[in-house]
Design an enzyme around this catalytic site. Structure first.
Site, PDB file in Angstrom:
ATOM      1  N   SER A  57       0.807  -1.218   0.000  1.00  0.00           N
ATOM      2  CA  SER A  57       0.000   0.000   0.000  1.00  0.00           C
ATOM      3  C   SER A  57       0.841   1.269   0.000  1.00  0.00           C
ATOM      4  O   SER A  57       0.403   2.302  -0.510  1.00  0.00           O
ATOM      5  CB  SER A  57      -0.940  -0.001   1.201  1.00  0.00           C
ATOM      6  OG  SER A  57      -1.877  -1.060   1.071  1.00  0.00           O
ATOM      7  N   GLU A  59       3.321   1.951  -1.768  1.00  0.00           N
ATOM      8  CA  GLU A  59       3.711   2.272  -3.139  1.00  0.00           C
ATOM      9  C   GLU A  59       2.553   2.729  -4.024  1.00  0.00           C
ATOM     10  O   GLU A  59       2.757   3.150  -5.159  1.00  0.00           O
ATOM     11  CB  GLU A  59       4.400   1.059  -3.780  1.00  0.00           C
ATOM     12  CG  GLU A  59       5.710   0.674  -3.142  1.00  0.00           C
ATOM     13  CD  GLU A  59       5.578  -0.099  -1.830  1.00  0.00           C
ATOM     14  OE1 GLU A  59       6.549  -0.098  -1.054  1.00  0.00           O
ATOM     15  OE2 GLU A  59       4.500  -0.703  -1.572  1.00  0.00           O
ATOM     16  N   VAL A  80      -4.290  -3.662   1.229  1.00  0.00           N
ATOM     17  CA  VAL A  80      -4.749  -4.277   2.475  1.00  0.00           C
ATOM     18  C   VAL A  80      -3.702  -3.994   3.548  1.00  0.00           C
ATOM     19  O   VAL A  80      -2.538  -4.374   3.396  1.00  0.00           O
ATOM     20  CB  VAL A  80      -4.932  -5.803   2.311  1.00  0.00           C
ATOM     21  CG1 VAL A  80      -5.423  -6.427   3.616  1.00  0.00           C
ATOM     22  CG2 VAL A  80      -5.871  -6.124   1.162  1.00  0.00           C
ATOM     23  N   ILE A  82      -3.269  -4.508   7.639  1.00  0.00           N
ATOM     24  CA  ILE A  82      -3.839  -5.120   8.839  1.00  0.00           C
ATOM     25  C   ILE A  82      -3.028  -4.683  10.059  1.00  0.00           C
ATOM     26  O   ILE A  82      -1.799  -4.784  10.070  1.00  0.00           O
ATOM     27  CB  ILE A  82      -3.891  -6.655   8.715  1.00  0.00           C
ATOM     28  CG1 ILE A  82      -4.769  -7.041   7.516  1.00  0.00           C
ATOM     29  CG2 ILE A  82      -4.421  -7.276  10.009  1.00  0.00           C
ATOM     30  CD1 ILE A  82      -4.860  -8.536   7.253  1.00  0.00           C
ATOM     31  N   HIS A  88       3.572   0.614  12.725  1.00  0.00           N
ATOM     32  CA  HIS A  88       3.673   0.474  11.270  1.00  0.00           C
ATOM     33  C   HIS A  88       2.321   0.673  10.587  1.00  0.00           C
ATOM     34  O   HIS A  88       2.216   1.330   9.547  1.00  0.00           O
ATOM     35  CB  HIS A  88       4.240  -0.915  10.944  1.00  0.00           C
ATOM     36  CG  HIS A  88       4.401  -1.195   9.496  1.00  0.00           C
ATOM     37  ND1 HIS A  88       3.480  -1.924   8.784  1.00  0.00           N
ATOM     38  CD2 HIS A  88       5.369  -0.840   8.622  1.00  0.00           C
ATOM     39  CE1 HIS A  88       3.878  -2.001   7.526  1.00  0.00           C
ATOM     40  NE2 HIS A  88       5.021  -1.361   7.399  1.00  0.00           N
ATOM     41  N   ARG A 127     -15.013  -7.845   3.353  1.00  0.00           N
ATOM     42  CA  ARG A 127     -15.127  -6.674   2.481  1.00  0.00           C
ATOM     43  C   ARG A 127     -14.537  -6.882   1.088  1.00  0.00           C
ATOM     44  O   ARG A 127     -14.580  -5.973   0.260  1.00  0.00           O
ATOM     45  CB  ARG A 127     -14.417  -5.490   3.153  1.00  0.00           C
ATOM     46  CG  ARG A 127     -15.141  -5.006   4.383  1.00  0.00           C
ATOM     47  CD  ARG A 127     -14.271  -4.065   5.229  1.00  0.00           C
ATOM     48  NE  ARG A 127     -15.024  -3.517   6.353  1.00  0.00           N
ATOM     49  CZ  ARG A 127     -15.269  -4.181   7.482  1.00  0.00           C
ATOM     50  NH1 ARG A 127     -14.827  -5.402   7.650  1.00  0.00           N
ATOM     51  NH2 ARG A 127     -15.970  -3.611   8.439  1.00  0.00           N
TER      52      ARG A 127
END
Length: 159
Positions: A57, A59, A80, A82, A88, A127
Site C-alpha cells: 500500500s 507504493e 490491504v 492489517i 507500522h 469486504r
C-alpha cells in the site's frame, strides 16, 4: 458492518474511460478479491483497465500518480493493511491515504480508494467481494473512480 448507508452502484456509461488499477500484493487472498471486484465493475461499466501491481500500500500513490500523468482517466488504488503490534499500521495507512488524496488533487483526476485498513484478516474477507463477503470494496472503488471521471468529463469546457 461499515457498508450501511452506502450509495447504490447504478449504471454509469464508462465507455472510453481508461482506468489504472494499482493493486498492492500483501494479503493475497483479500487482495485478489479486491482486484477481481474492481475488474468486474470496470467491465460492467464499459471502461477499460490495466492492472499495475505494486508490492504494498505504501507504493500506491507514486504509481497512481505516474499512471494518471501518463494519460489514464482514473486510478483505482487497492491495498490491504492489517493492524499489528507496532505503529507500522498507522504510518502506512496515513501515507497511503494522504498520498492518494494528494495524487487526486494534484492531477485533477479521480482515485478510487480501495485500501482496506483492518484490525484483523476476517474484516478484509468480509469486504473483499469473495464468496460469502458482505461487501465488495474493490467494485465500490472502481465505480467511484469511473463515475467521477464521467462527471469530470461533463464539466470540461469544449475546445
Amino acid at each position: 458492518m461499515s457498508g450501511a448507508g452506502a450509495a447504490e452502484r447504478g449504471h454509469v456509461d464508462g465507455t472510453g474511460v481508461r482506468v489504472a488499477i494499482v493493486a498492492g500484493q500483501w494479503h493475497d487472498v483479500i487482495a485478489a478479491g479486491l482486484l477481481a471486484g474492481a475488474q468486474r465493475e470496470v467491465e460492467r461499466l464499459g471502461a477499460t483497465a490495466t492492472v499495475l501491481p505494486v508490492p504494498g500500500s505504501f507504493e500506491l500513490p507514486v504509481v497512481a500518480k505516474t499512471a494518471l500523468e501518463s494519460g489514464y482517466d482514473a486510478a483505482v488504488a487497492l491495498g490491504v493493511i492489517i493492524r499489528g503490534g507496532t505503529p507500522h499500521f498507522e504510518y502506512v495507512s496515513d501515507a497511503a491515504t494522504s498520498g492518494l488524496t494528494r495524487v487526486a488533487i494534484d492531477t485533477g483526476k479521480p482515485v478510487g480508494f480501495g485500501v482496506l485498513t483492518l484490525d484483523d484478516e476476517q474484516q478484509g474477507i468480509d469486504r473483499a467481494g469473495l464468496p460469502g463477503s458482505k461487501e465488495d470494496k474493490g467494485a465500490e472503488a472502481a465505480h467511484a473512480a469511473i463515475a467521477t471521471a464521467v462527471t469530470l468529463r461533463s464539466l470540461a469546457v469544449p475546445a
